[in-house]
Design a protein around this motif. Structure first.
Motif, PDB file in Angstrom:
ATOM      1  N   ALA A 220      -1.956   8.522 -10.005  1.00  0.00           N
ATOM      2  CA  ALA A 220      -1.381   7.372 -10.700  1.00  0.00           C
ATOM      3  C   ALA A 220       0.098   7.210 -10.373  1.00  0.00           C
ATOM      4  CB  ALA A 220      -1.580   7.528 -12.213  1.00  0.00           C
ATOM      5  N   GLY A 221       0.828   8.329 -10.366  1.00  0.00           N
ATOM      6  CA  GLY A 221       2.247   8.258 -10.057  1.00  0.00           C
ATOM      7  C   GLY A 221       2.509   7.769  -8.646  1.00  0.00           C
ATOM      8  N   ARG A 222       1.706   8.265  -7.702  1.00  0.00           N
ATOM      9  CA  ARG A 222       1.858   7.832  -6.306  1.00  0.00           C
ATOM     10  C   ARG A 222       1.555   6.335  -6.181  1.00  0.00           C
ATOM     11  NH1 ARG A 222      -1.175  11.752  -3.335  1.00  0.00           N
ATOM     12  NH2 ARG A 222       0.762  12.929  -3.103  1.00  0.00           N
ATOM     13  N   PHE A 223       0.504   5.875  -6.885  1.00  0.00           N
ATOM     14  CA  PHE A 223       0.159   4.457  -6.825  1.00  0.00           C
ATOM     15  C   PHE A 223       1.288   3.597  -7.370  1.00  0.00           C
ATOM     16  CE2 PHE A 223      -1.297   0.698  -9.102  1.00  0.00           C
ATOM     17  CZ  PHE A 223      -1.920  -0.015  -8.078  1.00  0.00           C
ATOM     18  N   ILE A 224       1.872   3.979  -8.500  1.00  0.00           N
ATOM     19  CA  ILE A 224       2.928   3.177  -9.128  1.00  0.00           C
ATOM     20  C   ILE A 224       4.081   2.948  -8.158  1.00  0.00           C
ATOM     21  CG2 ILE A 224       4.686   3.192 -10.954  1.00  0.00           C
ATOM     22  CD1 ILE A 224       2.607   4.664 -12.719  1.00  0.00           C
ATOM     23  N   VAL A 225       4.408   3.978  -7.390  1.00  0.00           N
ATOM     24  CA  VAL A 225       5.492   3.842  -6.418  1.00  0.00           C
ATOM     25  C   VAL A 225       5.023   3.081  -5.177  1.00  0.00           C
ATOM     26  CG1 VAL A 225       7.078   5.092  -4.914  1.00  0.00           C
ATOM     27  CG2 VAL A 225       6.656   5.913  -7.244  1.00  0.00           C
ATOM     28  N   ASP A 226       3.888   3.487  -4.620  1.00  0.00           N
ATOM     29  CA  ASP A 226       3.448   2.923  -3.339  1.00  0.00           C
ATOM     30  C   ASP A 226       3.060   1.453  -3.437  1.00  0.00           C
ATOM     31  OD1 ASP A 226       3.885   5.375  -2.255  1.00  0.00           O
ATOM     32  OD2 ASP A 226       1.779   5.888  -1.923  1.00  0.00           O
ATOM     33  N   VAL A 227       2.554   1.005  -4.596  1.00  0.00           N
ATOM     34  CA  VAL A 227       2.122  -0.377  -4.693  1.00  0.00           C
ATOM     35  C   VAL A 227       3.288  -1.355  -4.554  1.00  0.00           C
ATOM     36  CG1 VAL A 227       2.321  -0.728  -7.212  1.00  0.00           C
ATOM     37  CG2 VAL A 227       0.488  -1.875  -5.923  1.00  0.00           C
ATOM     38  N   GLN A 228       4.512  -0.863  -4.808  1.00  0.00           N
ATOM     39  CA  GLN A 228       5.660  -1.762  -4.655  1.00  0.00           C
ATOM     40  C   GLN A 228       5.909  -2.126  -3.199  1.00  0.00           C
ATOM     41  OE1 GLN A 228       6.894  -3.304  -7.191  1.00  0.00           O
ATOM     42  NE2 GLN A 228       5.548  -2.094  -8.522  1.00  0.00           N
ATOM     43  N   SER A 229       5.344  -1.349  -2.263  1.00  0.00           N
ATOM     44  CA  SER A 229       5.476  -1.732  -0.852  1.00  0.00           C
ATOM     45  C   SER A 229       4.663  -2.989  -0.550  1.00  0.00           C
ATOM     46  CB  SER A 229       5.044  -0.575   0.057  1.00  0.00           C
ATOM     47  OG  SER A 229       3.643  -0.342  -0.056  1.00  0.00           O
ATOM     48  N   VAL A 230       3.627  -3.237  -1.342  1.00  0.00           N
ATOM     49  CA  VAL A 230       2.880  -4.489  -1.188  1.00  0.00           C
ATOM     50  C   VAL A 230       3.794  -5.672  -1.482  1.00  0.00           C
ATOM     51  CG1 VAL A 230       0.946  -5.859  -2.063  1.00  0.00           C
ATOM     52  CG2 VAL A 230       0.696  -3.375  -1.774  1.00  0.00           C
ATOM     53  N   VAL A 231       4.615  -5.522  -2.530  1.00  0.00           N
ATOM     54  CA  VAL A 231       5.545  -6.585  -2.919  1.00  0.00           C
ATOM     55  C   VAL A 231       6.681  -6.723  -1.916  1.00  0.00           C
ATOM     56  CG1 VAL A 231       7.127  -7.380  -4.722  1.00  0.00           C
ATOM     57  CG2 VAL A 231       4.991  -6.235  -5.363  1.00  0.00           C
ATOM     58  N   SER A 232       7.222  -5.584  -1.471  1.00  0.00           N
ATOM     59  CA  SER A 232       8.438  -5.632  -0.647  1.00  0.00           C
ATOM     60  C   SER A 232       8.185  -5.740   0.846  1.00  0.00           C
ATOM     61  CB  SER A 232       9.280  -4.373  -0.907  1.00  0.00           C
ATOM     62  OG  SER A 232       8.585  -3.209  -0.479  1.00  0.00           O
ATOM     63  N   ARG A 233       6.943  -5.396   1.304  1.00  0.00           N
ATOM     64  CA  ARG A 233       6.716  -5.331   2.740  1.00  0.00           C
ATOM     65  C   ARG A 233       5.556  -6.186   3.245  1.00  0.00           C
ATOM     66  NH1 ARG A 233      11.047  -4.004   2.665  1.00  0.00           N
ATOM     67  NH2 ARG A 233      12.094  -2.181   3.538  1.00  0.00           N
ATOM     68  N   GLU A 234       4.692  -6.661   2.369  1.00  0.00           N
ATOM     69  CA  GLU A 234       3.510  -7.370   2.851  1.00  0.00           C
ATOM     70  C   GLU A 234       3.550  -8.874   2.611  1.00  0.00           C
ATOM     71  OE1 GLU A 234      -0.287  -5.674   2.017  1.00  0.00           O
ATOM     72  OE2 GLU A 234       0.488  -3.627   1.971  1.00  0.00           O
ATOM     73  N   LYS A 235       4.292  -9.324   1.634  1.00  0.00           N
ATOM     74  CA  LYS A 235       4.383 -10.765   1.397  1.00  0.00           C
ATOM     75  C   LYS A 235       5.726 -11.279   1.922  1.00  0.00           C
ATOM     76  CE  LYS A 235       6.539 -10.805  -3.143  1.00  0.00           C
ATOM     77  NZ  LYS A 235       7.787 -11.327  -2.584  1.00  0.00           N
ATOM     78  N   ASP A 236       5.835 -12.575   2.027  1.00  0.00           N
ATOM     79  CA  ASP A 236       7.089 -13.210   2.412  1.00  0.00           C
ATOM     80  C   ASP A 236       8.172 -12.805   1.411  1.00  0.00           C
ATOM     81  OD1 ASP A 236       9.222 -14.921   2.860  1.00  0.00           O
ATOM     82  OD2 ASP A 236       8.008 -16.728   2.995  1.00  0.00           O
ATOM     83  N   PRO A 237       9.292 -12.248   1.855  1.00  0.00           N
ATOM     84  CA  PRO A 237      10.339 -11.838   0.918  1.00  0.00           C
ATOM     85  C   PRO A 237      10.862 -12.978   0.050  1.00  0.00           C
ATOM     86  CG  PRO A 237      10.751 -10.907   3.080  1.00  0.00           C
ATOM     87  CD  PRO A 237       9.622 -11.888   3.239  1.00  0.00           C
ATOM     88  N   ALA A 238      10.751 -14.217   0.541  1.00  0.00           N
ATOM     89  CA  ALA A 238      11.248 -15.362  -0.230  1.00  0.00           C
ATOM     90  C   ALA A 238      10.240 -15.865  -1.250  1.00  0.00           C
ATOM     91  CB  ALA A 238      11.616 -16.507   0.719  1.00  0.00           C
TER      92      ALA A 238
END
Length: 410
Positions: A220-238
Motif C-alpha cells: 500500500a505504501g509503495r502504491f501511494i508513492v508510485d501512483v503519483q508518477s501516473v499524474v506527473s509522468r503519464e498525462k499532459d503536464p498542463a
C-alpha cells in the motif's frame, strides 16, 4: 425584485440563522439523513409546498404550482461528512455515527448546512412573491452528494417521471472566497470524479520475521508513492488530474504483519482522455506493486462512487449573470476555470435538465489577510472551514431567488 427579496429576508433571517445552526449541530451521513429531511419537509409544508419524502431513500421533493409557466428545479444537499469539526464554534457538531463499520465523528464541513438554510430562505421568498411569477417550483433536497450516489438515486426512484422534468435547474455551493461574492460562468464548472478502492492481499506473520510473510502495508505504501508518477509522468503536464488517497486501514498492532491493507481514494480530472489514462495507470500500478511483492493481484474497484463534470448552460449563465451583475456589482466574479472539486448534480444535467451551478463566497476577509503571512485558508472538507452565516446565507438567498425569478419570467 431585489428590494422585495431583501424585504422578505429581513422578516425571516433570524429564523434562517437559527435553522442553519440547528442543522449544523445535528449532521447526518449519506443516506442516513432522516431527521434532516423531516426538518426540511416540515418547513416546506408550512410554506404551502406539496412535499413528498423518501425519494431516492432519504431525499425530498417539494412542489409549488402557480399558473402556467416553466418548471424550475432548485437543489440542496442533505448529507454531512465522516470527520471531526475543529472550528471551535459555539454551535459546532459533536455528533458521532457508524460509517463503514466504524464509529466516526460527523460534521457539515462541506457546508451543506448553509445550502439548506438558503434553500428554505429562497422558498420563503418565492412563496411570498407569487405576484412576480408564474410556473412551477420543484425544490429537491438530495441525499448522499458526498458519495456521488444521491442524485442518481433520486432519478432512479422516478424523480422526473413522478414529478415532471424541469425546464431549468439551479444549484449553488459555498466556496472559500470572501463572504458575499457570487461566482458563476458558462461551460464546465466542476471536475469528473471517480472513487478508488483497493485491497492489497498479503500473508500475515510476525513483525520480527517479515521474510516469512508478504507485507500488504508495504504494498500500500509503495502504491501511494508510485501512483503519483501516473499524474506527473503519464498525462499532459498542463492537463488537470489528481489522485488522492484519503484512507488506509490495515492491521491491529505494531508487531503483526496483517493479511491485507485497504485503501480508499479519489481520482479527479476535466478531460475524458486524461481520465481514462489515469484510471488505466492506477490499475497498472496497483498490479505492479503486488507483482513486486510476490503477492496475489489486488482487488481494484474504480467508480463505485462517481460524478461527471457539471457543465453550465450557456444561455442560462449569460441571462442570470446579467441579473447578478445588476444586483451585486463588484461582488460578482466570473469563473475563469472549473473548480477541481466534483458534484453529482451533473446527473440531473445528464438527464436533460439545462442548469446553472454557481458559487457563493463564505469566509471573513480577515482569513485572506492572515493568508498573506502564511496562514492556510481553510476550504471545503477542512475541519476548520467556518463560513460567516451573515452575509453568506443572505447572499445565497438573494442570488438563488434572482436566478429563479429570471428563469420564470422568460
Amino acid at each position: 425584485m431585489m428590494a422585495q427579496v431583501d424585504a422578505q429576508l429581513e422578516q425571516h433571517y433570524a429564523h434562517l440563522d437559527a435553522l442553519y445552526k440547528e442543522i449544523h449541530q445535528h449532521p447526518e451521513l449519506a443516506f442516513q439523513e432522516t431527521a434532516t429531511a423531516a426538518k426540511l419537509a416540515k418547513e416546506m409544508r408550512a410554506l404551502g409546498f406539496e412535499v413528498t419524502e423518501r425519494v431516492g431513500k432519504t431525499g425530498l421533493v417539494a412542489v409549488l404550482r402557480h399558473g402556467d409557466g416553466p418548471t424550475v428545479m432548485v437543489r440542496t444537499e442533505l448529507d454531512a461528512l465522516p470527520m471531526e469539526e475543529k472550528t471551535g464554534l459555539p454551535y459546532a457538531s459533536h455528533v458521532h455515527a457508524m460509517w463503514n463499520g466504524r464509529d466516526v465523528p460527523v460534521a457539515h464541513t462541506c457546508r451543506h448546512d448553509v445550502h439548506m438554510a438558503a434553500w428554505i430562505g429562497t422558498a420563503q421568498v418565492m412563496a411570498a412573491m407569487k405576484a412576480q411569477w408564474r410556473g412551477t417550483l420543484m425544490f429537491i433536497a438530495q441525499p448522499a452528494e458526498e458519495t456521488g450516489l444521491g442524485a442518481q438515486a433520486m432519478i432512479d426512484d422516478g424523480l422526473f417521471t413522478r414529478f415532471g422534468k424541469p425546464d431549468i435547474g439551479c444549484a449553488l455551493h459555498v466556496v472559500p472566497a470572501p463572504a458575499g461574492v457570487v461566482i458563476y460562468g458558462a461551460g464546465m464548472a466542476t471536475s469528473n470524479m471517480d472513487s478508488l478502492e483497493i485491497i492489497f492481499r498479503g500473508r500475515g506473520g510476525h513483525g520480527a520475521a517479515p521474510d516469512a510473510a508478504i507485507d500488504p502495508v508495504l504494498e500500500a505504501g509503495r502504491f501511494i508513492v508510485d501512483v503519483q508518477s501516473v499524474v506527473s509522468r503519464e498525462k499532459d503536464p498542463a492537463a488537470f488530474g489528481v489522485v488522492t488517497i484519503g484512507a488506509l486501514q490495515a492491521g491491529s498492532v505494531g508487531n503483526i504483519i496483517p493479511d491485507q491493507a485497504e485503501l480508499r481514494g479519489t481520482i479527479r480530472s476535466y478531460d475524458l482522455a486524461v481520465r481514462e489514462k489515469m484510471l488505466a495507470g492506477v490499475k497498472r500500478t496497483a498490479n505492479a506493486v503486488a507483482d513486486m511483492a510476490g503477492a496475489a493481484r489486488p482487488e481494484v474497484v474504480i467508480g463505485r462512487e462517481a460524478a461527471k463534470a457539471v457543465v453550465n448552460d450557456g444561455a442560462i449563465s449569460a441571462r442570470t449573470g446579467q441579473l447578478f451583475q445588476s444586483a451585486f456589482g463588484k461582488d460578482v466574479v466570473p469563473a475563469t476555470k472549473p473548480t477541481s472539486a466534483s458534484e453529482d448534480y451533473s446527473a440531473f444535467i445528464a438527464a436533460g435538465v439545462p442548469s446553472l451551478f454557481f458559487g457563493i463566497g463564505a469566509l471573513d476577509l480577515t482569513v485572506f489577510v492572515d493568508a498573506k503571512s502564511g496562514k492556510p485558508i481553510p476550504s471545503n472538507h477542512s475541519p476548520y472551514f467556518a463560513p460567516l452565516p451573515e452575509p453568506t446565507i443572505r447572499r445565497a438567498v438573494e442570488a438563488m431567488s434572482l436566478a429563479i425569478l429570471g428563469a420564470l419570467q422568460q
